[in-house]
Design a protein around this motif. Structure first.
Motif, PDB file in Angstrom:
ATOM      1  N   PHE A  20     -31.680 -18.313  37.445  1.00  0.00           N
ATOM      2  CA  PHE A  20     -31.172 -19.245  36.437  1.00  0.00           C
ATOM      3  C   PHE A  20     -31.900 -20.565  36.609  1.00  0.00           C
ATOM      4  O   PHE A  20     -31.913 -21.118  37.709  1.00  0.00           O
ATOM      5  N   VAL A  39     -31.985 -21.096  40.439  1.00  0.00           N
ATOM      6  CA  VAL A  39     -31.001 -20.490  41.338  1.00  0.00           C
ATOM      7  C   VAL A  39     -31.351 -19.016  41.418  1.00  0.00           C
ATOM      8  O   VAL A  39     -31.432 -18.344  40.385  1.00  0.00           O
ATOM      9  N   ALA A  41     -29.897 -16.174  41.696  1.00  0.00           N
ATOM     10  CA  ALA A  41     -28.547 -15.601  41.674  1.00  0.00           C
ATOM     11  C   ALA A  41     -28.568 -14.164  42.155  1.00  0.00           C
ATOM     12  O   ALA A  41     -27.696 -13.730  42.899  1.00  0.00           O
ATOM     13  N   GLU A  60     -19.406 -13.381  49.739  1.00  0.00           N
ATOM     14  CA  GLU A  60     -18.665 -14.612  49.486  1.00  0.00           C
ATOM     15  C   GLU A  60     -18.900 -15.115  48.072  1.00  0.00           C
ATOM     16  O   GLU A  60     -19.831 -14.702  47.395  1.00  0.00           O
ATOM     17  N   SER A  61     -18.068 -16.045  47.678  1.00  0.00           N
ATOM     18  CA  SER A  61     -18.187 -16.652  46.369  1.00  0.00           C
ATOM     19  C   SER A  61     -19.596 -17.196  46.148  1.00  0.00           C
ATOM     20  O   SER A  61     -20.169 -17.814  47.034  1.00  0.00           O
ATOM     21  N   GLY A  62     -20.131 -16.941  44.977  1.00  0.00           N
ATOM     22  CA  GLY A  62     -21.437 -17.479  44.646  1.00  0.00           C
ATOM     23  C   GLY A  62     -22.620 -16.677  45.149  1.00  0.00           C
ATOM     24  O   GLY A  62     -23.761 -17.066  44.953  1.00  0.00           O
ATOM     25  N   CYS A  63     -22.362 -15.532  45.777  1.00  0.00           N
ATOM     26  CA  CYS A  63     -23.496 -14.784  46.332  1.00  0.00           C
ATOM     27  C   CYS A  63     -24.190 -13.933  45.276  1.00  0.00           C
ATOM     28  O   CYS A  63     -25.243 -13.370  45.535  1.00  0.00           O
ATOM     29  N   GLY A  64     -23.614 -13.836  44.092  1.00  0.00           N
ATOM     30  CA  GLY A  64     -24.301 -13.114  43.022  1.00  0.00           C
ATOM     31  C   GLY A  64     -23.633 -11.830  42.560  1.00  0.00           C
ATOM     32  O   GLY A  64     -24.227 -11.053  41.816  1.00  0.00           O
ATOM     33  N   LYS A  65     -22.424 -11.617  42.955  1.00  0.00           N
ATOM     34  CA  LYS A  65     -21.746 -10.371  42.594  1.00  0.00           C
ATOM     35  C   LYS A  65     -21.527 -10.253  41.089  1.00  0.00           C
ATOM     36  O   LYS A  65     -21.908  -9.249  40.480  1.00  0.00           O
ATOM     37  N   SER A  66     -20.926 -11.271  40.505  1.00  0.00           N
ATOM     38  CA  SER A  66     -20.644 -11.193  39.064  1.00  0.00           C
ATOM     39  C   SER A  66     -21.929 -11.114  38.255  1.00  0.00           C
ATOM     40  O   SER A  66     -21.996 -10.396  37.260  1.00  0.00           O
ATOM     41  N   THR A  67     -22.933 -11.886  38.677  1.00  0.00           N
ATOM     42  CA  THR A  67     -24.205 -11.835  37.968  1.00  0.00           C
ATOM     43  C   THR A  67     -24.752 -10.412  37.975  1.00  0.00           C
ATOM     44  O   THR A  67     -25.223  -9.910  36.961  1.00  0.00           O
ATOM     45  N   GLU A 124     -21.855 -22.529  32.652  1.00  0.00           N
ATOM     46  CA  GLU A 124     -23.164 -22.001  33.003  1.00  0.00           C
ATOM     47  C   GLU A 124     -23.647 -20.971  32.000  1.00  0.00           C
ATOM     48  O   GLU A 124     -24.781 -20.984  31.563  1.00  0.00           O
ATOM     49  N   SER A 125     -22.735 -20.077  31.622  1.00  0.00           N
ATOM     50  CA  SER A 125     -23.187 -19.057  30.692  1.00  0.00           C
ATOM     51  C   SER A 125     -23.484 -19.668  29.336  1.00  0.00           C
ATOM     52  O   SER A 125     -24.393 -19.244  28.644  1.00  0.00           O
ATOM     53  N   SER A 128     -26.953 -21.062  29.532  1.00  0.00           N
ATOM     54  CA  SER A 128     -28.028 -20.087  29.483  1.00  0.00           C
ATOM     55  C   SER A 128     -28.080 -19.474  28.082  1.00  0.00           C
ATOM     56  O   SER A 128     -29.136 -19.138  27.577  1.00  0.00           O
TER      57      SER A 128
END
Ligand SMILES: Nc1ncnc2c1ncn2[C@@H]1O[C@H](COP(=O)(O)OP(=O)(O)OP(=O)(O)O)[C@@H](O)[C@H]1O
Ligand SMILES: Nc1ncnc2c1ncn2[C@@H]1O[C@H](COP(=O)(O)OP(=O)(O)O)[C@@H](O)[C@H]1O
Ligand code: SF4
Ligand code: SF4
Ligand SMILES: [Mg+2]
Ligand SMILES: [Mg+2]
Lengths: 400, 337
Positions: A20, A39, A41, A60-67, A124-125, A128
């Motif tokens: 990103f 980033v 992601a 952990e949070s922010g590690c890229g799972k949802s992405t 963020e989305s 983008s």
């Protein structure tokens, strides 16, 4: 019930990355010609999921799972890599137009209905998305040409049905103005799965019953605010399952719910995936949940998979230093099982922007040596279906 | 152990248009000096409301209807004259006296406070504000020094005191909130879901710091969380709430290892663990009752696997257990013996 050909994976993601662009501050943008930063992601990950399999993605949070989930659903355009859905590369030809359709509220690729609100919710989305709109005129033209292609249209249509998502937050992923019948029936109606309304309703009742909303007649006329969190999440599950999807991304599907309610929903998901052969990507930060849901898990750290293998083996004998710390940190619901006082990790999660050279875990790794800041470790095969990315894993774990 | 706080028959309702929500319905428990009490239960069962009642922070449409909240050091905040007839009941204090209790004697870290920190003020200043309320006469330099000291105590480098909340990580923000709660040297700290929003590694670090501080200052704490594993880690006593009632109370180990109440048993079984053999998932089934119209008798009866006839009509009183109590008819027999 539909099953894919026995040995062809439902999802096969190969070396997929997503960067990103980082928005520059106004001042910086005006006065400095700084280079564009990104980033990372999701950075070069590969995941294969078979029919009937529930694959866990933890970290952990922010590690890229949802992405990663969004990429596999074709809801985000990947920067590089290939995503094969039942052997076809749907991503390469359709992701940009997918966005356009989104903008036009046609939402071709979206698991129907949910998508828009989800995409537009996060800033963020939205950002983008804006950049996509700007760049996509040319893509739109190509897309229009493709629209005449019958085969392509069929593929899109199938895809809308075959991949679905279950969201984290049962409190705002259901439209408040629709009753349960309409919410669950919407995908069936939009996709014209059944010729008659009676059949649609029949199917909805059956689906409500199988997710444990019994008797279903009691629920069809209720609105979301008349349901508890757990019941809402069941409606979400029923909705995802009505169209017989082959692949479902469940992004923290129970993290907003109480333990007592969680289990029922997880069991329902488990049961349906077993009975119908649905493949799942189960995203969670809770290793105990991953344990009960998934045979295989991948542990992510700053956009990379650092360890991947059978859940029980990883939980009992983690090989990667990050996984070791993660597992040591999990609190145990037992007064006798005390968490290790000093966690085998230092510092805090850095941002995904300026990633340390070499192994990206090295600033926090208690086993780091000189080479770790030079060599970027790739996933190595430990044994069949077990991979780890650490240059010292053998030494640390006394493996010959 | 000296009892510092004693809650007797507390009732707090919210009067809504569609009826009164019995958020806290006849709750009693004690908190000793230096004790860490865990308060657990499903969402909406009244944990936060119980603690807000202790702080006397229940606003319209809420009302504390009945009960007493006895605080051992309540006399300290009363004006020096004619205290002799007055009790230690917090509910009888004047508003001015109560303001002296809040923060100074009993401090609370609110649920979700991490996200509610004022974004335009430096964290050091935000902590100093709290100090100013109770000790306005202290010179500014000395106050700032105390802020720096307390930040160091909770494990935040003093150089971060001039940072804004958005510059801190979740774990650091949570530590700053703990610092804010500790700055006035309270006797009792109530923490509402203090680590729920944090990742496991950060959670472990914050809990470790909390435990150390609690020991160091011999604090009494009430730790509210629905996460039993967090409680297992830091608490000595455990109270389980269900639908506005406290259904079981006792020593941590007793409640965990030999839970008496059917709800406690199911709650513990429903909790997945990464240690021990892989268990089949179990759930409680059914839903939390509507607190405007709780079921007659034992309010767990519609979900209880051990329900008996009496449960449907008579509300169970508290029966003594090894080191606490349980509100369930199954234990009535023992009492008669
Ligand atoms: N649209 C976007 N624009 C810029 N950065 C983004 C965008 N979406 C995600 N990121 C960044 O990518 C990284 C991974 O985000 P992602 O949401 O996938 O994490 P996650 O593991 O799901 O976290 P959580 O558990 O908090 O949901 C983060 O650093 C995040 O800030
Ligand atoms: N301001 C309010 N108005 C009406 N009802 C409320 C209010 N605050 C809490 N409640 C109700 O009181 C009950 C207990 O709430 P709370 O103490 O916040 O639960 P917990 O903290 O255990 O999640 C719930 O049924 C909730 O809906
Ligand atoms: S490669 Fe080095 S820094 Fe990275 S995890 Fe292994 S030992 Fe640690
Ligand atoms: S009193 Fe009856 S219904 Fe209530 S918990 Fe005990 S056995 Fe179950
Ligand atoms: Mg996420
Ligand atoms: Mg609460």
């Amino acid at each position: 019930m539909k099953m894919t050909k026995s040995n062809e994976p439902v999802i096969d993601a190969i070396h997929v990355s997503k960067l990103f662009p980082v928005m520059k501050g106004i001042i910086e943008g005006l006065f400095k010609r700084s280079e564009q930063k990104y980033v990372h992601a999701v950075d070069d990950i590969s995941i294969t999921i078979q029919a009937g399999e529930t694959f866990g993605l933890v970290g952990e949070s922010g590690c890229g799972k949802s992405t990663t989930g969004m990429l596999l659903l074709q809801l985000l355009n990947r920067t590089s890599g290939t995503i094969l859905y039942k052997g076809m590369d749907v991503a390469s030809s359709f992701t940009w137009p997918g966005y356009i359709s989104l903008i036009l509220n046609v939402h071709f690729f979206m698991p129907i209905g949910y998508g828009l609100s989800y995409i537009f919710r996060s800033k963020e989305s939205r950002d983008s998305l804006k950049s996509v709109i700007n760049k996509s005129k040319e893509e739109a033209r190509i897309y229009k040409e493709n629209l005449d292609d019958k085969e392509v249209l069929d593929r899109i249509k199938n895809l809308r049905r075959e991949i679905q998502i279950i969201f984290q937050n049962p409190y705002d992923s259901l439209s408040p103005r629709f009753n349960v019948m309409d919410i669950v029936a919407e995908p069936l109606r939009l996709l014209k799965v059944y010729p008659s309304e009676a059949e649609v309703e029949q199917r909805v009742l059956k689906e409500l019953d199988s997710v444990g909303l019994v008797p279903p007649e009691d629920f069809i006329n209720r609105f979301p605010h008349e349901l508890s969190g757990g019941q809402r999440q069941r409606v979400g599950v029923a909705r995802a399952f009505t169209v017989d999807p082959e692949f479902i991304v469940a992004d923290e599907p129970v993290s907003m719910l109480d333990v007592s309610v969680r289990v029922g929903i997880l069991r329902t998901m488990n049961k349906l995936s077993k009975e119908r052969g649905t493949a799942f990507l189960f995203i969670t930060h809770d290793l105990a949940l991953a344990r009960v849901m998934c045979n295989q898990i991948a542990v992510m750290y700053l956009g990379r998979i650092v360890e991947q293998g059978p859940t029980e083996e990883i939980l009992h004998n983690p090989l990667h230093p990050y996984t070791k710390a993660l597992i040591a940190a999990v609190p145990k619901p037992d007064p006798d099982a005390h968490r290790t006082e000093d966690l085998p990790i230092v510092g805090e999660v850095p941002s995904g922007i300026d990633i340390a050279p070499g192994c990206r875990f090295n600033p926090r790794c208690i086993y780091a040596i000189e080479e770790c800041s030079q060599i970027d470790p790739q996933l190595e095969t430990v044994k069949k279906d077990y991979y780890v990315a650490c240059i010292r894993y053998k030494e640390i774990n006394k493996i010959k | 152990m000296m009892v510092l706080l004693e809650i007797n028959n507390l009732k707090t309702y919210f009067h809504t248009r569609s009826g009164s929500v019995k958020a806290v319905d006849d709750v009693s428990f004690k908190l000793g000096k230096g004790e860490v009490l865990g308060l657990a239960g499903e969402s909406g069962c009244g944990k936060t409301t119980t603690c807000l009642s202790i702080m006397r922070m229940i606003d319209n449409p809420g009302e504390i209807l009945e009960g007493e909240i006895l605080y051992e050091n309540a006399k300290e905040v009363m004006g020096s004259s004619d205290n002799t007839e007055r009790t230690n009941n917090i509910l009888d204090l004047t508003d001015a006296e109560m303001r002296r209790i809040r923060g100074n004697h009993i401090a609370m870290i609110f649920q979700g406070a991490m996200n509610a920190m004022n974004p335009v003020h430096r964290i050091g200043d935000q902590i100093m504000e709290v100090l100013k309320i109770h000790e306005p006469e202290v010179p500014k330099e000395e106050m700032w020094q105390r802020v720096i000291d307390i930040l160091e105590v909770v494990g935040i480098d003093s150089s971060r005191a001039r940072d804004y909340p958005h510059q801190l990580s979740g774990g650091q923000k949570q530590r700053a909130l703990i610092a804010m709660a500790l700055i006035n040297n309270p006797d009792i700290v109530i923490a509402d879901e203090p680590v729920t929003a944090l990742d496991v590694i950060v959670q472990a670090q914050v809990l470790k710091a909390t435990k150390e501080l609690q020991k160091k200052f011999n604090l009494s704490m009430i730790m509210i969380t629905h996460d039993l594993s967090v409680i297992a880690e830091v608490c000595e006593t455990l109270a389980i709430m269900y639908a506005g009632k406290m259904v079981e109370y006792g020593k941590l180990r007793t409640v965990f290892k030999e839970p008496s109440h059917p709800y406690t048993q199911l709650l513990i079984e429903a909790f997945p663990s990464i240690v021990g053999p892989l268990k089949e998932l179990k759930d409680i089934g059914g839903d939390v009752p509507d607190l405007r119209n709780p079921p007659l008798g034992c309010n767990f009866h519609p979900r209880c696997p051990k329900v008996m006839d009496i449960c449907r009509t008579e509300e169970p009183p508290s029966f003594a257990t090894k080191d606490g109590f349980v509100a369930c008819w199954l234990y009535e027999v023992k009492k008669e013996k």
